[in-house]
Design a protein around this motif. Structure first.
Motif, short mmCIF file in Angstrom:
data_model
loop_
_atom_site.label_atom_id
_atom_site.label_comp_id
_atom_site.label_asym_id
_atom_site.label_seq_id
_atom_site.Cartn_x
_atom_site.Cartn_y
_atom_site.Cartn_z
N ALA A 112 21.25 11.13 32.72
CA ALA A 112 20.79 12.48 32.46
C ALA A 112 22.46 13.07 33.45
O ALA A 112 22.52 14.39 34.21
N GLU A 113 23.08 12.38 34.45
CA GLU A 113 24.30 12.69 35.27
C GLU A 113 23.65 13.01 36.58
O GLU A 113 23.96 14.25 37.07
N SER A 114 22.41 12.69 36.71
CA SER A 114 21.46 12.77 38.34
C SER A 114 21.03 11.48 38.88
O SER A 114 21.33 10.89 38.52
N PRO A 115 21.00 12.20 40.56
CA PRO A 115 20.38 11.17 40.76
C PRO A 115 19.46 10.50 40.60
O PRO A 115 18.37 11.32 39.31
N PRO A 116 19.02 9.38 40.91
CA PRO A 116 17.61 8.77 40.45
C PRO A 116 16.30 9.91 41.20
O PRO A 116 16.94 10.08 42.25
N ILE A 117 15.70 9.68 40.09
CA ILE A 117 14.07 10.40 40.97
C ILE A 117 13.91 9.66 42.46
O ILE A 117 13.84 8.50 42.12
N PRO A 118 12.80 10.51 43.47
CA PRO A 118 12.73 9.38 44.21
C PRO A 118 11.98 8.47 44.13
O PRO A 118 11.77 7.37 44.93
N ALA A 119 10.84 8.06 43.24
CA ALA A 119 10.08 7.54 42.30
C ALA A 119 10.58 6.44 42.80
O ALA A 119 9.60 5.29 42.71
N ALA A 120 11.67 6.51 42.30
CA ALA A 120 12.90 4.53 42.00
C ALA A 120 12.39 4.17 43.10
O ALA A 120 12.35 3.08 43.07
N TYR A 121 12.39 4.52 44.13
CA TYR A 121 12.81 3.59 45.20
C TYR A 121 11.70 2.51 45.90
O TYR A 121 11.99 2.19 46.21
N MET A 122 10.60 3.76 45.53
CA MET A 122 8.99 3.62 46.20
C MET A 122 9.30 1.82 45.10
O MET A 122 8.38 1.52 45.03
N GLN A 123 8.91 2.33 43.66
CA GLN A 123 9.10 1.29 42.75
C GLN A 123 9.71 0.07 42.95
O GLN A 123 9.16 -1.21 42.42
N LEU A 124 10.98 -0.49 43.65
CA LEU A 124 11.98 -1.32 43.49
C LEU A 124 11.48 -1.91 44.93
O LEU A 124 11.17 -2.96 45.14
N SER A 125 10.64 -1.25 45.77
CA SER A 125 10.51 -1.38 46.82
C SER A 125 8.88 -2.31 47.17
O SER A 125 8.56 -3.51 47.38
N LEU A 126 8.06 -2.10 46.33
CA LEU A 126 7.33 -2.31 45.85
C LEU A 126 7.20 -4.26 45.08
O LEU A 126 5.65 -4.32 44.77
N SER A 127 8.39 -3.95 43.98
CA SER A 127 8.37 -4.97 43.36
C SER A 127 8.85 -5.90 44.13
O SER A 127 8.67 -7.60 44.45
N VAL A 128 9.98 -5.16 45.18
CA VAL A 128 9.57 -6.16 46.93
C VAL A 128 9.00 -7.46 47.49
O VAL A 128 8.36 -8.55 46.96
N VAL A 129 7.91 -5.94 47.94
CA VAL A 129 6.55 -6.39 48.05
C VAL A 129 5.86 -7.79 47.41
O VAL A 129 5.59 -8.81 47.92
N SER A 130 5.58 -7.35 45.94
CA SER A 130 4.84 -8.21 45.02
C SER A 130 5.97 -9.74 45.43
O SER A 130 5.41 -10.41 45.12
N PHE A 131 6.84 -9.42 45.34
CA PHE A 131 7.15 -11.01 44.88
C PHE A 131 7.52 -12.36 46.15
O PHE A 131 7.25 -12.69 46.22
N CYS A 132 7.73 -11.00 47.29
CA CYS A 132 7.47 -11.35 48.77
C CYS A 132 6.05 -12.26 48.86
O CYS A 132 5.75 -12.90 49.10
N MET A 133 4.39 -11.49 48.09
CA MET A 133 3.63 -11.71 48.38
C MET A 133 3.04 -12.74 47.74
O MET A 133 2.46 -14.17 47.24
N SER A 134 4.44 -13.13 45.83
CA SER A 134 3.97 -14.07 45.64
C SER A 134 4.21 -15.52 46.56
O SER A 134 3.75 -16.81 46.32
N TYR A 135 5.82 -15.53 46.70
CA TYR A 135 5.59 -16.49 47.66
C TYR A 135 4.76 -17.01 48.59
O TYR A 135 4.55 -18.31 48.84
N LEU A 136 3.97 -15.80 49.52
CA LEU A 136 3.74 -15.82 50.98
C LEU A 136 2.01 -15.98 50.56
O LEU A 136 1.40 -16.64 51.30
N TYR A 137 2.19 -15.47 49.11
CA TYR A 137 -0.13 -16.05 48.84
C TYR A 137 -0.25 -17.48 49.65
O TYR A 137 -1.71 -17.99 49.90
N PRO A 138 -0.12 -18.43 48.97
CA PRO A 138 0.04 -19.46 48.87
C PRO A 138 -0.77 -19.89 50.72
O PRO A 138 -0.84 -20.40 51.03
N GLN A 139 0.43 -19.27 51.58
CA GLN A 139 0.49 -19.10 52.93
C GLN A 139 -0.85 -18.16 53.23
O GLN A 139 -0.80 -18.82 54.84
#
Length: 126
Positions: free
Chosen positions: A30-57
């Motif tokens: 759309a030739e505009s900056p991404p909506i601010p919610a995109a950054y939170m979505q990517l942050s939540l994906s990082v949280v999910s990947f980290c918890m995937s690794y950390l959950y057994p511990q």
């Protein structure tokens, strides 16, 4: 009994990363900056990947995990201060001209990601 939580966190991480990528792609197309919610979505994906690794511990709830959590939040505090200093410097020098909502979303996403990534790094160290 099989423990499905790490796999579930990993699948959620993939889905959240795809959604964040889609939001960024839509903003670019759309030739505009991404909506601010995109950054939170990517942050939540990082949280999910980290918890995937950390959950057994983390499910053990021993002294080692308490120390990792404590040290992770301690190191993240200084990283967040660094992010704030960097954004203040960039704003004062007029190198970026972001509105307040975008800055708060980026800072929130960085803070959330920093805590969980520091836990992963510290879990490998301890």
């Amino acid at each position: 009994m099989t423990d499905y939580y790490p796999r579930t966190f990993f699948i959620c991480g993939i889905l959240l990363a795809l959604l964040g990528g889609l939001l960024i792609f839509a903003g670019v197309m759309a030739e505009s900056p991404p909506i601010p919610a995109a950054y939170m979505q990517l942050s939540l994906s990082v949280v999910s990947f980290c918890m995937s690794y950390l959950y057994p511990q983390f499910k053990q709830k021993d002294e080692r995990m308490k120390e990792i959590r404590k040290q992770g939040v301690y190191y993240s505090y200084f990283a967040i201060l660094g992010y704030l200093f960097l954004f203040l410097l960039l704003l004062q020098l007029n190198l970026i001209s972001w509105d307040a909502l975008l800055i708060l979303n980026v800072l929130s996403a960085l803070a959330i990601s920093t805590v969980f990534v520091s836990w992963v790094i510290l879990s490998k160290r301890y």
